[in-house]
Design a protein around this motif. Structure first.
Motif, short mmCIF file in Angstrom:
data_model
loop_
_atom_site.label_atom_id
_atom_site.label_comp_id
_atom_site.label_asym_id
_atom_site.label_seq_id
_atom_site.Cartn_x
_atom_site.Cartn_y
_atom_site.Cartn_z
N GLN A 53 0.83 -1.21 0.00
CA GLN A 53 0.00 0.00 0.00
C GLN A 53 0.86 1.26 0.00
OE1 GLN A 53 -3.43 0.17 -0.27
NE2 GLN A 53 -2.92 2.32 -0.61
N LEU A 54 2.00 1.21 0.71
CA LEU A 54 2.91 2.35 0.72
C LEU A 54 3.42 2.64 -0.70
CD1 LEU A 54 4.57 4.40 2.44
CD2 LEU A 54 6.35 2.65 2.56
N GLY A 55 3.74 1.58 -1.43
CA GLY A 55 4.19 1.76 -2.81
C GLY A 55 3.14 2.43 -3.68
N VAL A 56 1.89 2.01 -3.50
CA VAL A 56 0.79 2.62 -4.27
C VAL A 56 0.66 4.10 -3.92
CG1 VAL A 56 -1.71 2.63 -4.62
CG2 VAL A 56 -0.46 0.46 -4.54
N ASP A 57 0.71 4.41 -2.62
CA ASP A 57 0.55 5.80 -2.18
C ASP A 57 1.73 6.67 -2.62
OD1 ASP A 57 -1.81 5.05 -0.98
OD2 ASP A 57 -0.94 4.81 1.01
N LEU A 58 2.94 6.12 -2.64
CA LEU A 58 4.10 6.89 -3.09
C LEU A 58 4.01 7.20 -4.58
CD1 LEU A 58 6.97 5.11 -1.12
CD2 LEU A 58 6.36 7.53 -0.94
N VAL A 59 3.59 6.21 -5.36
CA VAL A 59 3.47 6.43 -6.81
C VAL A 59 2.42 7.50 -7.10
CG1 VAL A 59 2.70 5.35 -8.96
CG2 VAL A 59 4.29 4.14 -7.45
N ASN A 60 1.39 7.56 -6.27
CA ASN A 60 0.28 8.50 -6.51
C ASN A 60 0.45 9.82 -5.77
OD1 ASN A 60 -1.25 6.78 -8.23
ND2 ASN A 60 -1.90 5.61 -6.43
N LEU A 61 1.66 10.11 -5.28
CA LEU A 61 1.87 11.40 -4.62
C LEU A 61 1.60 12.54 -5.61
CD1 LEU A 61 5.11 10.94 -2.47
CD2 LEU A 61 2.84 11.55 -1.65
N PRO A 62 0.87 13.56 -5.17
CA PRO A 62 0.60 14.69 -6.07
C PRO A 62 1.83 15.57 -6.23
CG PRO A 62 -0.29 15.15 -3.90
CD PRO A 62 0.23 13.74 -3.86
N SER A 63 1.88 16.30 -7.29
CA SER A 63 2.97 17.25 -7.51
C SER A 63 2.56 18.61 -6.96
CB SER A 63 3.30 17.35 -9.00
OG SER A 63 2.15 17.73 -9.73
N GLY A 64 3.47 19.55 -7.03
CA GLY A 64 3.17 20.91 -6.58
C GLY A 64 3.23 21.07 -5.09
N ASP A 65 2.39 21.97 -4.56
CA ASP A 65 2.44 22.32 -3.14
C ASP A 65 2.04 21.17 -2.22
OD1 ASP A 65 3.24 24.84 -3.88
OD2 ASP A 65 1.21 25.70 -3.78
N GLU A 66 1.27 20.22 -2.72
CA GLU A 66 0.80 19.12 -1.88
C GLU A 66 1.83 18.00 -1.73
OE1 GLU A 66 -2.97 17.52 -2.86
OE2 GLU A 66 -3.91 19.46 -3.20
N PHE A 67 2.90 18.05 -2.54
CA PHE A 67 3.86 16.95 -2.54
C PHE A 67 4.51 16.73 -1.17
CE2 PHE A 67 8.29 15.51 -2.92
CZ PHE A 67 8.08 14.25 -3.45
N GLU A 68 5.12 17.77 -0.62
CA GLU A 68 5.86 17.60 0.64
C GLU A 68 4.96 17.24 1.82
OE1 GLU A 68 8.87 20.37 1.65
OE2 GLU A 68 9.61 20.55 -0.41
N PRO A 69 3.77 17.89 1.99
CA PRO A 69 2.90 17.47 3.10
C PRO A 69 2.46 16.01 2.98
CG PRO A 69 2.24 19.62 2.31
CD PRO A 69 3.26 19.11 1.34
N LYS A 70 2.14 15.57 1.78
CA LYS A 70 1.72 14.17 1.58
C LYS A 70 2.89 13.22 1.82
CE LYS A 70 -2.58 14.89 0.22
NZ LYS A 70 -3.75 14.36 0.97
N LEU A 71 4.08 13.63 1.38
CA LEU A 71 5.27 12.80 1.60
C LEU A 71 5.54 12.67 3.09
CD1 LEU A 71 7.79 11.29 0.62
CD2 LEU A 71 8.96 13.51 0.51
N ARG A 72 5.44 13.76 3.84
CA ARG A 72 5.66 13.70 5.29
C ARG A 72 4.63 12.80 5.96
NH1 ARG A 72 7.18 19.13 4.61
NH2 ARG A 72 5.09 19.88 5.06
N TYR A 73 3.41 12.81 5.44
CA TYR A 73 2.37 11.95 5.99
C TYR A 73 2.74 10.48 5.80
CZ TYR A 73 -1.97 9.29 6.23
OH TYR A 73 -2.91 8.34 6.52
#
Length: 209
Positions: A53-73
């Motif tokens: 599931q982590l792999g799926v979520d990493l591949v689907n990380l959004p670009s732009g301003d949402e990237f870093e907050p989602k990555l930290r999550y």
């Protein structure tokens, strides 16, 4: 485990009692082993589901301003799942001369959406320094005796820091980033290190993208 047997009166067990006790101990040991195997298989299955599931979520990380907050999550989920003390992701700068800390997560960080986390205070590290530390391995413990330690430490306690390379497969010292990990205690279990290296390979793809 240990089985202890007590008699109401001081005496030694006879041969038959010892034989019976040996059978009981053997069966008890099998029961304990079966339970441990079951727990190990359940833990392995849970880790496999988590990594998938982590792999799926990493591949689907959004670009732009949402990237870093989602990555930290997602990093916070890794810290929580493996009960780590802290986790930081370092990314190679465009000039290839240094690494900068992209995000830092501690196990007690309540808000992973904040941009002003601890990574802002960590100074960049020269690329050749990291290459020298990881010359012969993809993961290495860094201790307070190493010159790089104070640059990558994630807490006030002088615990060993696990440094895991994220390479671009173009050479042994061609890293695009690395992970630094603090245990909640002292060292990290080898099984967890193996899983972190798998997670790191997925993070590597995110950085390449």
């Amino acid at each position: 485990g240990v089985v202890t047997v007590f008699s109401p009166h001081p005496r030694n067990p006879d041969e038959q009692q010892l034989e019976d006790l040996a059978s009981i101990v053997s069966l008890t040991g099998l029961a304990i082993e079966r339970k441990q195997w079951q727990k190990a298989m359940e833990a392995a299955a849970a880790s496999e589901r988590f990594i998938r599931q982590l792999g799926v979520d990493l591949v689907n990380l959004p670009s732009g301003d949402e990237f870093e907050p989602k990555l930290r999550y997602l990093m916070h989920r890794i810290v929580s799942h493996y009960e780590l003390g802290a986790l930081a992701l370092w990314e190679r700068s465009g000039d290839d001369d240094s690494f900068a800390c992209l995000a830092t997560i501690h196990h007690n960080t309540p808000d992973t959406s904040r941009a002003d986390n601890a990574s802002a205070t960590i100074r960049p590290i020269a690329a050749n320094v990291v290459a020298n530390m990881l010359a012969d391995t993809a993961a290495e413990y860094i201790t307070p005796q190493d010159s790089i330690y104070d640059r990558i430490r994630l807490g006030v306690e002088p615990k060993p820091i696990l440094l895991t390379a994220l390479n671009d497969e173009q050479g042994e010292d061609s890293f695009i980033g690395f992970l630094t990990v603090h245990s909640c205690y002292m060292y990290i279990a080898q099984a967890t290190i193996d899983h972190l290296q798998v997670s790191g390979s997925m993070v590597r793809i995110v950085l390449l993208n």
